[in-house]
Structure formats: structure tokens, C-alpha cells
Design a protein around this motif. Sequence first.
Motif, PDB file in Angstrom:
ATOM      1  N   LYS A 260      71.211 -31.599 -26.601  1.00 18.29           N
ATOM      2  CA  LYS A 260      70.456 -30.722 -25.698  1.00 18.29           C
ATOM      3  C   LYS A 260      68.954 -30.936 -25.863  1.00 18.29           C
ATOM      4  O   LYS A 260      68.216 -31.035 -24.888  1.00 18.29           O
ATOM      5  N   GLN A 261      68.490 -31.022 -27.105  1.00 19.85           N
ATOM      6  CA  GLN A 261      67.071 -31.254 -27.372  1.00 19.85           C
ATOM      7  C   GLN A 261      66.645 -32.642 -26.891  1.00 19.85           C
ATOM      8  O   GLN A 261      65.572 -32.811 -26.327  1.00 19.85           O
TER       9      GLN A 261
ATOM     10  N   THR B  77      63.734 -35.907 -22.942  1.00 18.25           N
ATOM     11  CA  THR B  77      63.796 -36.955 -21.923  1.00 18.25           C
ATOM     12  C   THR B  77      63.285 -36.432 -20.589  1.00 18.25           C
ATOM     13  O   THR B  77      62.505 -37.104 -19.902  1.00 18.25           O
ATOM     14  N   ASP B  78      63.712 -35.219 -20.221  1.00 16.18           N
ATOM     15  CA  ASP B  78      63.237 -34.613 -18.980  1.00 16.18           C
ATOM     16  C   ASP B  78      61.718 -34.432 -18.991  1.00 16.18           C
ATOM     17  O   ASP B  78      61.054 -34.670 -17.990  1.00 16.18           O
ATOM     18  N   LEU B  79      61.178 -34.015 -20.134  1.00 14.25           N
ATOM     19  CA  LEU B  79      59.724 -33.863 -20.237  1.00 14.25           C
ATOM     20  C   LEU B  79      59.021 -35.208 -20.060  1.00 14.25           C
ATOM     21  O   LEU B  79      58.001 -35.297 -19.370  1.00 14.25           O
TER      22      LEU B  79
ATOM     23  N   PHE C 122      55.744 -39.007 -16.753  1.00 12.77           N
ATOM     24  CA  PHE C 122      55.550 -40.290 -16.078  1.00 12.77           C
ATOM     25  C   PHE C 122      55.509 -40.121 -14.562  1.00 12.77           C
ATOM     26  O   PHE C 122      54.725 -40.767 -13.882  1.00 12.77           O
ATOM     27  N   THR C 123      56.341 -39.232 -14.018  1.00 14.64           N
ATOM     28  CA  THR C 123      56.332 -38.969 -12.583  1.00 14.64           C
ATOM     29  C   THR C 123      54.987 -38.401 -12.154  1.00 14.64           C
ATOM     30  O   THR C 123      54.405 -38.834 -11.157  1.00 14.64           O
TER      31      THR C 123
END
Length: 60
Positions: free
Chosen positions: A9-10, A15-17, A22-23
Motif C-alpha cells: 500500500k505504501q 508510486t502515485d506521488l 512527473f505529470t
Amino acid sequence: MSKKPISLKQALHRTDLGISLFTFITKKAKDERCETNLNNLIALAYSIHQENDHKKQSRS
């Protein structure tokens, strides 16, 4: 970096952060007509990680 394993989960959260960062950077670069270089983005992400890691250690 800590050698202690993190939960899935962490890892997904981190990864989402990273993807969000980058986006944001690539969108901002396009909006401002700046050239982006993958090596520079990686260096920036590493620098941000080091700064956050340093802040966490100084709180302990």
C-alpha cells in the motif's frame, strides 16, 4: 534510504506521488514551452526524496 521493507500500500502511494509529480512537471513544461530532460526530472525527484528523507530524520 531505509533498508526496511515497506508495505505494498505504501509503495503504491509513493508510486502515485511520483507519477503525479512527473505529470505536473511535464505539463508545466509544455505550458511554459520549456524543454524537459528525463535525466533532469530524475535528478529533481531524487533531490526532493533526499530533502524529505532528511526532514524525517531530523524529526526523529
